[in-house]
Design a protein around this motif. Sequence first.
Motif, PDB file in Angstrom:
ATOM      1  N   ALA A  61      -4.157  10.666   1.205  1.00 29.23           N
ATOM      2  CA  ALA A  61      -2.759  10.699   1.635  1.00 29.23           C
ATOM      3  C   ALA A  61      -2.079  11.947   1.082  1.00 29.23           C
ATOM      4  N   LEU A  62      -2.347  12.229  -0.199  1.00 28.07           N
ATOM      5  CA  LEU A  62      -1.750  13.408  -0.828  1.00 28.07           C
ATOM      6  C   LEU A  62      -2.179  14.683  -0.109  1.00 28.07           C
ATOM      7  N   GLU A  64      -9.200   2.808  -3.775  1.00 24.79           N
ATOM      8  CA  GLU A  64      -7.744   3.016  -3.726  1.00 24.79           C
ATOM      9  C   GLU A  64      -7.394   4.449  -4.062  1.00 24.79           C
ATOM     10  N   LEU A 117       2.595  20.159   5.120  1.00 23.62           N
ATOM     11  CA  LEU A 117       3.694  21.028   4.694  1.00 23.62           C
ATOM     12  C   LEU A 117       3.755  22.293   5.545  1.00 23.62           C
ATOM     13  N   LEU A 132      -8.057   6.802  -1.272  1.00 22.39           N
ATOM     14  CA  LEU A 132      -7.027   6.721  -0.231  1.00 22.39           C
ATOM     15  C   LEU A 132      -5.776   7.491  -0.645  1.00 22.39           C
ATOM     16  N   VAL A 133      -5.371   7.298  -1.916  1.00 21.49           N
ATOM     17  CA  VAL A 133      -4.169   7.992  -2.397  1.00 21.49           C
ATOM     18  C   VAL A 133      -4.378   9.503  -2.345  1.00 21.49           C
ATOM     19  N   LEU A 154      -0.453  15.059   3.219  1.00 22.12           N
ATOM     20  CA  LEU A 154       0.943  15.470   3.054  1.00 22.12           C
ATOM     21  C   LEU A 154       1.020  16.965   2.769  1.00 22.12           C
ATOM     22  N   VAL A 186       9.981  24.383   1.736  1.00 22.45           N
ATOM     23  CA  VAL A 186       9.383  24.732   3.011  1.00 22.45           C
ATOM     24  C   VAL A 186      10.429  24.735   4.117  1.00 22.45           C
ATOM     25  N   VAL A 222       0.877   4.227  -2.900  1.00 26.48           N
ATOM     26  CA  VAL A 222       0.721   5.661  -2.654  1.00 26.48           C
ATOM     27  C   VAL A 222       1.943   6.418  -3.147  1.00 26.48           C
ATOM     28  N   THR A 245       7.796  16.989  -7.573  1.00 28.23           N
ATOM     29  CA  THR A 245       6.982  18.088  -7.069  1.00 28.23           C
ATOM     30  C   THR A 245       6.996  18.121  -5.541  1.00 28.23           C
ATOM     31  N   THR A 262      -0.879  19.812  -8.975  1.00 29.01           N
ATOM     32  CA  THR A 262      -0.063  18.911  -9.787  1.00 29.01           C
ATOM     33  C   THR A 262      -0.261  17.470  -9.338  1.00 29.01           C
ATOM     34  N   GLY A 263      -0.302  17.278  -8.014  1.00 29.65           N
ATOM     35  CA  GLY A 263      -0.458  15.923  -7.485  1.00 29.65           C
ATOM     36  C   GLY A 263      -1.780  15.312  -7.900  1.00 29.65           C
ATOM     37  N   TYR A 307       0.141  24.577  -5.520  1.00 29.47           N
ATOM     38  CA  TYR A 307       0.832  24.004  -6.677  1.00 29.47           C
ATOM     39  C   TYR A 307       1.006  22.501  -6.509  1.00 29.47           C
ATOM     40  N   VAL A 308       1.497  22.089  -5.321  1.00 30.13           N
ATOM     41  CA  VAL A 308       1.728  20.662  -5.086  1.00 30.13           C
ATOM     42  C   VAL A 308       0.409  19.902  -5.155  1.00 30.13           C
ATOM     43  N   ALA A 344       2.165   6.737  -6.852  1.00 30.07           N
ATOM     44  CA  ALA A 344       1.149   7.578  -7.472  1.00 30.07           C
ATOM     45  C   ALA A 344       1.457   9.060  -7.269  1.00 30.07           C
ATOM     46  N   LEU A 345       2.256   9.378  -6.250  1.00 30.06           N
ATOM     47  CA  LEU A 345       2.519  10.797  -5.967  1.00 30.06           C
ATOM     48  C   LEU A 345       3.637  11.315  -6.867  1.00 30.06           C
ATOM     49  N   PRO A 346       3.547  12.563  -7.276  1.00 34.57           N
ATOM     50  CA  PRO A 346       4.604  13.136  -8.116  1.00 34.57           C
ATOM     51  C   PRO A 346       5.849  13.446  -7.283  1.00 34.57           C
ATOM     52  N   THR A 351      -1.800  14.443 -11.577  1.00 30.97           N
ATOM     53  CA  THR A 351      -1.016  13.243 -11.867  1.00 30.97           C
ATOM     54  C   THR A 351      -1.776  11.985 -11.477  1.00 30.97           C
ATOM     55  N   VAL A 352      -2.302  11.989 -10.240  1.00 33.50           N
ATOM     56  CA  VAL A 352      -2.995  10.804  -9.737  1.00 33.50           C
ATOM     57  C   VAL A 352      -4.205  10.476 -10.614  1.00 33.50           C
ATOM     58  N   ALA A 380       8.565  20.924  -2.971  1.00 38.60           N
ATOM     59  CA  ALA A 380       7.810  21.614  -1.926  1.00 38.60           C
ATOM     60  C   ALA A 380       8.496  21.459  -0.574  1.00 38.60           C
ATOM     61  N   PHE A 430       0.834  -1.210   0.000  1.00 39.47           N
ATOM     62  CA  PHE A 430       0.000   0.000   0.000  1.00 39.47           C
ATOM     63  C   PHE A 430       0.870   1.262   0.000  1.00 39.47           C
ATOM     64  N   LEU A 467      -3.177   9.039 -14.150  1.00 38.57           N
ATOM     65  CA  LEU A 467      -2.767   7.639 -14.141  1.00 38.57           C
ATOM     66  C   LEU A 467      -3.968   6.725 -13.888  1.00 38.57           C
TER      67      LEU A 467
END
Lengths: 266, 309
Positions: free
Chosen positions: B18-19, B11, B26, B14-15, B22, A121, A105, A113, B284-285, B280-281, A108-110, B288-289, A117, A101, B292
């Motif tokens: 998570a993004l 799925e 920040l 969930l991704v 995150l 930061v 994840v 990028t 873009t994130g 931005y993050v 899938a994340l860039p 992308t997700v 960040a 898992f 795909l």
Amino acid sequence: MKGRAGIAMMALVVLFCLLTPMLTGDDPHLPDLGSALLPPGPEHWLGTDQLGRDLLTRTAVAGRTSLLVAFAIVAVTTALGTIAGAVAGLVGGVLDRLLRFAATVALALPGLTLALALAGVLRPGFLTVLIALVPLGWVNCGLVARTATRQVVSADHVLAVRAIGASPYYLLRRTIGPHIAGPVLTVATADLARTLVAVTSLSFLGIGLPPPDTDWGGMVSEAIPLLVAAPRLAIVPALALTVTALGVAFMADARHEVSGSDLHHG
Amino acid sequence: MTAIVLRRAGELLLVLLALSLLVFLLTSLAPGDPAEEILRRGGIQPTAASVASLRAELGLDRPLFDQYLRWLGAVLRGDLGRSYTDRSPVAAEILARAPATLRLAGAAAAVAAGLALLAALRLAFRPRALDSRLLALVTVAIGGIPPYIVGILLISGVAVGLRALPTGGDGSAGAVVLPALTLGLAGAATLLRLLRADLSRALRLPFVKFAAVKGLRRRRTIAVHALRVAAPNAITAASLVLAELLAGAVVVETLFAWPGVGQLAVAAIRQRDLPVVQAYVLITGVATVLLLALTELCLSAFDPRLRRR
């Protein structure tokens, strides 16, 4: 052939970075405005930059930083990925599901990028670059280590070692370790190529290491305003980085071909 | 099929969560207090009272999880916060910049797809010819060199040396050529590597031998029939490359002064303008997700074999 050329190029770059500053004896950081932007000559073989620093020495010192940071990051991600992947492959169950898992994840994340960040930061510095690139960097290594471990975990010799009561630690180190070392090395070489690009890209964007420390990406970015007046300021570090990147890419490609055929036989 | 769509959607959710977590975290990673930062940038000397009242206004005094939910709610309504530097809404600023980035990424994708397809066919037609071997070597090389180095060499060669094309995004029609070529070459290398592997796998299938026995010309077998077998994987590869191009646009936009989202993000990072970096993050994130996930879903709709797994 390609692999040897790659190793030769890497060796050449490492020697250049280590030895050049000793041979020239110039200070790579001390500005000397009296001799700014000198053209190539006997005193400064490749001339000086806008602050009068010797371009050759500076390229070599910047190269030390680039290589050191990239190697350090790959060492950490490879160690983390190998341990996580091998343990997950050996134990299976919940641990294995958790690893897969996390990998889903992370894949899938860039990556660039997020690294950008994080690096932006936190305060600029070596630790920041490490923190920016490690969290998503272990994934390839982890998945390959997991697959290679699962391939061998039910083989007869592994069962035999288990049957005589070997501890999991012994099993991982002496029985499974040698089997997964090849694929892991292949991924590590490919990761080194990617990491080198990522590290120098971050410093090219001005969010890597703080001055006066610099690496090739930082040197290229400093040289952009002078691209017309003194293109060598950008081209010399760019070429040094190109030779290194090519060396690693050739090594990775050769490794890939070798281990690709390995896996087919096994 | 429904079960698969539901599982993939779970799925995906969930991704995305998570993004978002995150991206939200920040801000708490950043040293310093956002309220103090905003006051100081507004030209006000922060005092304990003014900082406390702004913290209450921004909801910074609540528990972290509470803040996350409020932030997520605002994001879902399209409110990405306000920039620290000029207090303008971030969402509008990014939307205004998006067309330039999409134009660059689109042009680069066209370059990448065209070059990769031509090269892959050439490599499949005559794998042992000298130019094919050279092409394979050049692919490894371009794939290994950072895009901004390729860009620097292009600028100093074409724009400065030959004085042929503009070096930056000055709005003229030729301005897109060098950035798109820089970005597209990197994408072409990745795409070619993936496409080549798929094509050579397709060429080992039995129908290729049948086509030869039937008397079909080898080139036609490759370009029509083997390519069609390789196509699903190639489409996955293409969407991976497109995601790579979106992320890589940051570097190329900075190098060529291209007025896109990436340039905005780099400027924001230098000024430590957190809301802009965050937005931005996130954007873009999510792009992308979703890209795909959509690709995978489309492919499994077309090819039932991909649904197991």
